[in-house]
Design a protein around this motif. Sequence first.
Motif, PDB file in Angstrom:
ATOM      1  N   GLY A  70      -1.390   2.698   0.763  1.00 18.91           N
ATOM      2  CA  GLY A  70      -0.666   3.875   0.268  1.00 18.91           C
ATOM      3  C   GLY A  70       0.836   3.713   0.404  1.00 18.91           C
ATOM      4  O   GLY A  70       1.591   4.083  -0.509  1.00 18.91           O
ATOM      5  N   TYR A  71       1.281   3.165   1.537  1.00 19.98           N
ATOM      6  CA  TYR A  71       2.717   2.921   1.725  1.00 19.98           C
ATOM      7  C   TYR A  71       3.241   1.974   0.647  1.00 19.98           C
ATOM      8  O   TYR A  71       4.323   2.189   0.083  1.00 19.98           O
TER       9      TYR A  71
ATOM     10  N   ILE B 244       3.555   3.748  -2.692  1.00 25.68           N
ATOM     11  CA  ILE B 244       4.727   4.642  -2.744  1.00 25.68           C
ATOM     12  C   ILE B 244       6.000   3.842  -2.987  1.00 25.68           C
ATOM     13  O   ILE B 244       6.831   4.198  -3.838  1.00 25.68           O
TER      14      ILE B 244
ATOM     15  N   SER C  28      -1.521  12.265  -1.464  1.00 26.86           N
ATOM     16  CA  SER C  28      -0.806  11.981  -0.220  1.00 26.86           C
ATOM     17  C   SER C  28      -0.861  13.174   0.724  1.00 26.86           C
ATOM     18  O   SER C  28      -0.954  13.009   1.947  1.00 26.86           O
TER      19      SER C  28
ATOM     20  N   PHE D 112      13.376   2.022   1.888  1.00 26.04           N
ATOM     21  CA  PHE D 112      12.021   2.579   1.926  1.00 26.04           C
ATOM     22  C   PHE D 112      11.049   1.611   2.589  1.00 26.04           C
ATOM     23  O   PHE D 112      10.135   2.031   3.312  1.00 26.04           O
TER      24      PHE D 112
ATOM     25  N   PHE E  63       8.804   2.763   5.726  1.00 20.08           N
ATOM     26  CA  PHE E  63       7.352   2.713   5.694  1.00 20.08           C
ATOM     27  C   PHE E  63       6.813   1.542   6.521  1.00 20.08           C
ATOM     28  O   PHE E  63       5.685   1.598   7.011  1.00 20.08           O
TER      29      PHE E  63
ATOM     30  N   LYS F 252      -4.112   3.594   4.424  1.00 23.20           N
ATOM     31  CA  LYS F 252      -2.759   4.077   4.688  1.00 23.20           C
ATOM     32  C   LYS F 252      -1.707   3.012   4.371  1.00 23.20           C
ATOM     33  O   LYS F 252      -0.689   3.305   3.736  1.00 23.20           O
TER      34      LYS F 252
ATOM     35  N   GLY G 225       5.979   2.487  -6.506  1.00 29.45           N
ATOM     36  CA  GLY G 225       6.203   3.574  -7.453  1.00 29.45           C
ATOM     37  C   GLY G 225       7.657   3.977  -7.537  1.00 29.45           C
ATOM     38  O   GLY G 225       8.197   4.198  -8.629  1.00 29.45           O
ATOM     39  N   LEU G 226       8.309   4.078  -6.381  1.00 28.47           N
ATOM     40  CA  LEU G 226       9.725   4.442  -6.370  1.00 28.47           C
ATOM     41  C   LEU G 226      10.582   3.389  -7.056  1.00 28.47           C
ATOM     42  O   LEU G 226      11.510   3.714  -7.810  1.00 28.47           O
TER      43      LEU G 226
END
Length: 200
Positions: free
Chosen positions: A27-28, A31, A3, A57, A61, A24, A34-35
């Motif tokens: 990727g958001y 994330i 990142s 989140f 994002f 991108k 993952g959280l």
Amino acid sequence: MVSAIALYIDIKYQPHSIYWLGFKLFGYLVIIAGLVFIKIRERVDSNWKIFFTASCFALIFGYFGYQDIEKYKTYLCLDKFGLEFNNMRRSRGVPVIPVDWYEVTRSDHVVEWRQKDSIAGHHRKDISVDSSCTLIFEEDGYYLRKINRKSRNLNISTIYANGKGGDSTIFRYYDGDSIRVVTKRKADSIFAAEKIEKDY
């Protein structure tokens, strides 16, 4: 680590391909997922708290994703008025972008092109569009040789009519600290005297 590298590339080089946009946005999602996964695995928070955190989140994002999509649309719009628009410029008597020029800056609705070497002649073009991706304005700057150590420039401003009559063109001649509007014929004679080839 990935990142951080992606953030560096995004800030430093500002890539604007559809692949980078997809990377991108993906990727958001990674994330956020993952959280949420970490929270579920830890089993510390209640389901409601996990859902609330994930929603926050997702909103954050989601906002960044929306900004990236809008930026990508703007890049696509400004790309339309780059080198590929030169034929239309010639037909309308507007200075073209030479093929060896490069982009200096981009903002939401403005892009600036420059020549690679600061020599006499055409050295700058600013292109401005509105929020609907309609070309509204271009300004071209020309360096002229100094006389008695005074800098001289000629700027050509083109305001596009977009179906509301004819385009408007203003020629401004800068001689030291003085500025005056000149006719196209006068601008042509200045270029001829300076041995600068017209590109409009």
